[in-house]
Design an enzyme around this catalytic site. Structure first.
Site, PDB file in Angstrom:
ATOM      1  N   HIS A  29      -1.526  -0.383 -11.606  1.00 36.31           N
ATOM      2  CA  HIS A  29      -2.401   0.113 -10.835  1.00 36.31           C
ATOM      3  C   HIS A  29      -3.721  -0.534 -11.072  1.00 36.31           C
ATOM      4  O   HIS A  29      -4.075  -0.967 -11.968  1.00 36.31           O
ATOM      5  CB  HIS A  29      -2.856   1.608 -10.858  1.00 36.31           C
ATOM      6  N   ASP A  76       3.418   6.681  -7.320  1.00 36.64           N
ATOM      7  CA  ASP A  76       4.726   6.131  -6.575  1.00 36.64           C
ATOM      8  C   ASP A  76       6.017   6.445  -7.196  1.00 36.64           C
ATOM      9  O   ASP A  76       6.973   6.606  -6.639  1.00 36.64           O
ATOM     10  CB  ASP A  76       4.561   5.011  -5.949  1.00 36.64           C
ATOM     11  N   HIS A  86       0.833  -1.413  -0.069  1.00 36.80           N
ATOM     12  CA  HIS A  86      -0.136   0.083  -0.087  1.00 36.80           C
ATOM     13  C   HIS A  86       0.882   1.372  -0.119  1.00 36.80           C
ATOM     14  O   HIS A  86       0.924   1.859  -0.853  1.00 36.80           O
ATOM     15  CB  HIS A  86      -0.923  -0.073   1.241  1.00 36.80           C
TER      16      HIS A  86
HETATM   17  C1  LIG Z   1      -0.191  -2.146  -8.547  1.00 32.58           C
HETATM   18  C2  LIG Z   1      -0.324  -3.619  -8.829  1.00 32.58           C
HETATM   19  C3  LIG Z   1      -0.408  -4.432  -7.562  1.00 32.58           C
HETATM   20  C4  LIG Z   1      -1.480  -3.850  -9.698  1.00 32.58           C
HETATM   21  O1  LIG Z   1      -2.048  -5.094  -9.652  1.00 32.58           O
HETATM   22  P1  LIG Z   1      -3.001  -5.696 -10.666  1.00 32.58           P
HETATM   23  O2  LIG Z   1      -4.035  -4.875 -11.013  1.00 32.58           O
HETATM   24  O3  LIG Z   1      -3.467  -6.811  -9.458  1.00 32.58           O
HETATM   25  O4  LIG Z   1      -2.558  -6.254 -11.796  1.00 32.58           O
HETATM   26  P2  LIG Z   1      -1.695  -7.406 -12.107  1.00 32.58           P
HETATM   27  O5  LIG Z   1      -0.502  -7.612 -11.067  1.00 32.58           O
HETATM   28  O6  LIG Z   1      -2.512  -8.634 -12.170  1.00 32.58           O
HETATM   29  O7  LIG Z   1      -1.033  -7.184 -13.522  1.00 32.58           O
HETATM   30  C5  LIG Z   1      -1.299  -7.278 -14.760  1.00 32.58           C
HETATM   31  C6  LIG Z   1      -0.336  -7.763 -15.728  1.00 32.58           C
HETATM   32  O8  LIG Z   1       0.603  -6.808 -15.747  1.00 32.58           O
HETATM   33  C7  LIG Z   1       1.900  -7.263 -15.362  1.00 32.58           C
HETATM   34  N1  LIG Z   1       2.410  -6.005 -14.392  1.00 32.58           N
HETATM   35  C8  LIG Z   1       1.545  -5.298 -13.653  1.00 32.58           C
HETATM   36  N2  LIG Z   1       2.414  -4.189 -13.109  1.00 32.58           N
HETATM   37  C9  LIG Z   1       3.546  -4.540 -13.518  1.00 32.58           C
HETATM   38  C10 LIG Z   1       4.813  -4.052 -13.116  1.00 32.58           C
HETATM   39  N3  LIG Z   1       4.854  -2.853 -12.199  1.00 32.58           N
HETATM   40  N4  LIG Z   1       6.049  -4.587 -13.788  1.00 32.58           N
HETATM   41  C11 LIG Z   1       5.850  -5.682 -14.693  1.00 32.58           C
HETATM   42  N5  LIG Z   1       4.702  -6.040 -14.930  1.00 32.58           N
HETATM   43  C12 LIG Z   1       3.762  -5.691 -14.206  1.00 32.58           C
HETATM   44  C13 LIG Z   1       1.671  -8.339 -14.329  1.00 32.58           C
HETATM   45  O9  LIG Z   1       2.659  -9.107 -14.367  1.00 32.58           O
HETATM   46  C14 LIG Z   1       0.531  -8.909 -15.089  1.00 32.58           C
HETATM   47  O10 LIG Z   1       1.085  -9.781 -16.136  1.00 32.58           O
HETATM   48  P3  LIG Z   1       0.567 -11.058 -16.753  1.00 32.58           P
HETATM   49  O11 LIG Z   1      -0.873 -10.900 -17.088  1.00 32.58           O
HETATM   50  O12 LIG Z   1       1.166 -11.371 -17.886  1.00 32.58           O
HETATM   51  O13 LIG Z   1       0.590 -12.109 -15.523  1.00 32.58           O
HETATM   52  C15 LIG Z   1       0.837  -4.038  -9.725  1.00 32.58           C
HETATM   53  O14 LIG Z   1       0.655  -3.263 -10.944  1.00 32.58           O
HETATM   54  C16 LIG Z   1       2.167  -3.866  -9.311  1.00 32.58           C
HETATM   55  O15 LIG Z   1       2.614  -4.889  -8.431  1.00 32.58           O
HETATM   56  N6  LIG Z   1       2.968  -2.994  -9.374  1.00 32.58           N
HETATM   57  C17 LIG Z   1       4.317  -2.679  -8.709  1.00 32.58           C
HETATM   58  C18 LIG Z   1       4.108  -2.062  -7.404  1.00 32.58           C
HETATM   59  C19 LIG Z   1       3.670  -0.844  -7.228  1.00 32.58           C
HETATM   60  O16 LIG Z   1       3.929   0.257  -8.054  1.00 32.58           O
HETATM   61  N7  LIG Z   1       2.508  -0.396  -6.358  1.00 32.58           N
HETATM   62  C20 LIG Z   1       2.120   0.699  -6.094  1.00 32.58           C
HETATM   63  C21 LIG Z   1       0.672   0.813  -6.615  1.00 32.58           C
HETATM   64  S1  LIG Z   1       0.024   2.428  -6.234  1.00 32.58           S
END
Ligand SMILES: CC(C)(COP(=O)(O)OP(=O)(O)OC[C@H]1O[C@@H](n2cnc3c(N)ncnc32)[C@H](O)[C@@H]1OP(=O)(O)O)[C@@H](O)C(=O)NCCC(=O)NCCS
Length: 385
Positions: free
Chosen positions: A267, A321, A228
């Site tokens: 996101h 972020d 978060h």
């Molecule tokens: C924020 C987050 C958890 C959102 O996740 P989500 O909506 O559940 O999306 P997913 O994790 O299912 O991602 C969808 C796809 O994009 C990819 N993806 C998402 N964010 C990514 C990232 N930052 N870098 C690389 N690949 C990413 C995932 O690997 C997934 O690929 P796949 O379909 O081949 O498995 C995720 O984007 C993430 O972990 N980001 C990095 C951490 C971050 O910056 N967090 C701050 C959020 S405000």
């Protein structure tokens, strides 16, 4: 579990991704259009024309303040900014390596015992408590930081705005106007973001009719987690690790080839650029020039261009972020204050959500689906093998 039981199983919404828990008029996150709106006001307008104090009023009251209300609010927030010597003594008793988020959580919990209005459930008393909380968060975070550095905490200066005074209380010197403005905008941009995990934690505590302080302590505890509040730190670490602009493209390609994540991207809601990221990106550019750290910004730019290019099909774009950590770093703030700074701003949104929820309170009491044994036989202790 038997087949029949499995067939009766309810649909379980892990993480409550698709569950609406309340109607709200506080904050709209439009993930398709990349818009963030507080009480109808686009954050791009607020970032351009408003300040954190006015944003607090907008979030809690749902409208723009009149001149008189605005002046009163600024005065009230300035007057409430000081913390008691007793609280400073508590901060001094913390171990030197205590995480600043834990210290903030402890301090807010402690403070509640000295607020004579703690258990007054009226809306007006809660508004006053919200104002005191918003006013004191920056002083607590800054005072603890100074103490752990072996320095004397600085008393707030009521003539300065919250953002400018916060930077002064942390760094020990009055910031230049650009730095003060950037801090102010960062606080505006983080003030709310709809029903995220910490806002929900606050609502769950509030729904039991616990007091506002208890709800805010629950929210701080929830914001602490790296899923978060902590991604900005990870994004900055990536930029520092990359080291030179010429390493940035390779870093992204290698990370993605190994199925790793690039921090500060993606996101749950935004399917395009996070509008907060776009605003902070411009400030990161200005600050990096001013501080002679253009290479760090160049690294961020290449990471951004390559990640967006490579992940376009998955609609992955930079989130707030990605740039907030960089901006705070360029403002001279240490990494472990990034999440407490998030709380300094977000406490305004948390209090707004709790006050709104109490207008039509309902105890939060979801269900879990039991899949454990039902007919276990109790064996007395001395007969167990
Ligand atoms: C924020 C987050 C958890 C959102 O996740 P989500 O909506 O559940 O999306 P997913 O994790 O299912 O991602 C969808 C796809 O994009 C990819 N993806 C998402 N964010 C990514 C990232 N930052 N870098 C690389 N690949 C990413 C995932 O690997 C997934 O690929 P796949 O379909 O081949 O498995 C995720 O984007 C993430 O972990 N980001 C990095 C951490 C971050 O910056 N967090 C701050 C959020 S405000």
């Amino acid at each position: 579990m038997g087949l029949a039981a499995k067939m009766d199983a309810p649909r379980i919404d892990r993480g409550l991704d698709d569950i609406y828990v309340k109607e709200t008029s506080i904050c709209l996150v439009d993930g398709d259009r990349g818009r963030l709106v507080y009480r109808g006001f686009d954050i791009r307008d607020l970032a351009q024309h408003s300040n954190f104090e006015e944003t607090v009023f907008i979030l809690v009251h749902g409208r723009l303040p009149t001149r008189e209300e605005y002046d009163m609010l600024r005065k009230g927030l300035a007057e409430s900014r000081a913390i008691t010597p007793d609280l400073v003594r508590l901060l001094r008793r913390m171990p030197p390596d205590a995480p600043p988020m834990d210290v903030l959580r402890t301090a807010v919990s402690y403070m509640s015992n000295f607020d004579p209005e703690r258990d007054d459930p009226t809306r007006t008393a809660n508004m006053r408590k919200a104002q005191r909380l918003v006013a004191k968060f920056p002083t607590i975070v800054a005072a603890h930081h100074r103490i752990r550095e072996g320095k004397r905490p600085l008393a707030p200066n009521p003539r300065l705005g919250i953002a400018e005074d916060f930077l002064r209380m942390v760094t020990g010197k009055r910031p230049d106007p650009l730095s003060a403005r950037i801090m102010d905008v960062a606080l505006i941009l983080h003030a709310d973001h709809s029903m995220n995990a910490s806002a929900f934690a606050a609502i769950v505590a509030a729904s039991t009719l616990a007091d506002l302080y208890s709800a805010i302590v629950a929210a701080i505890a929830t914001l602490k987690g790296p899923l978060h509040g902590g991604a900005n730190e990870a994004a900055l670490r990536t930029m520092l690790l990359v080291g030179k602009p010429e390493n940035a493209e390779r870093y992204v390609l290698d990370t993605l080839a190994n199925r790793g994540k690039i921090f500060g991207f993606g996101h749950r809601v935004y399917r395009t650029y996070d509008p907060r990221a776009l605003i902070l990106r411009e400030y990161a550019r200005q600050l990096s020039e001013k501080r002679g750290q253009e290479d760090l910004f160049r690294i961020a730019e290449i990471l951004q261009e390559v990640t967006v290019r490579e992940l376009k099909a998955k609609q992955i774009y930079p989130n707030v972020d990605f740039y907030s950590g960089l901006v705070y770093h360029l403002l001279g703030l240490p990494m472990d204050l990034f999440t407490p700074i998030f709380a300094v701003s977000r406490v305004s949104g948390w209090t707004a959500h709790v006050i709104e929820y109490w207008d039509d309170n309902r105890l939060v009491r979801p269900l879990d689906y039991y899949v454990g044994p039902r007919d276990a036989v109790y064996v007395p202790l001395d007969q167990r093998s």
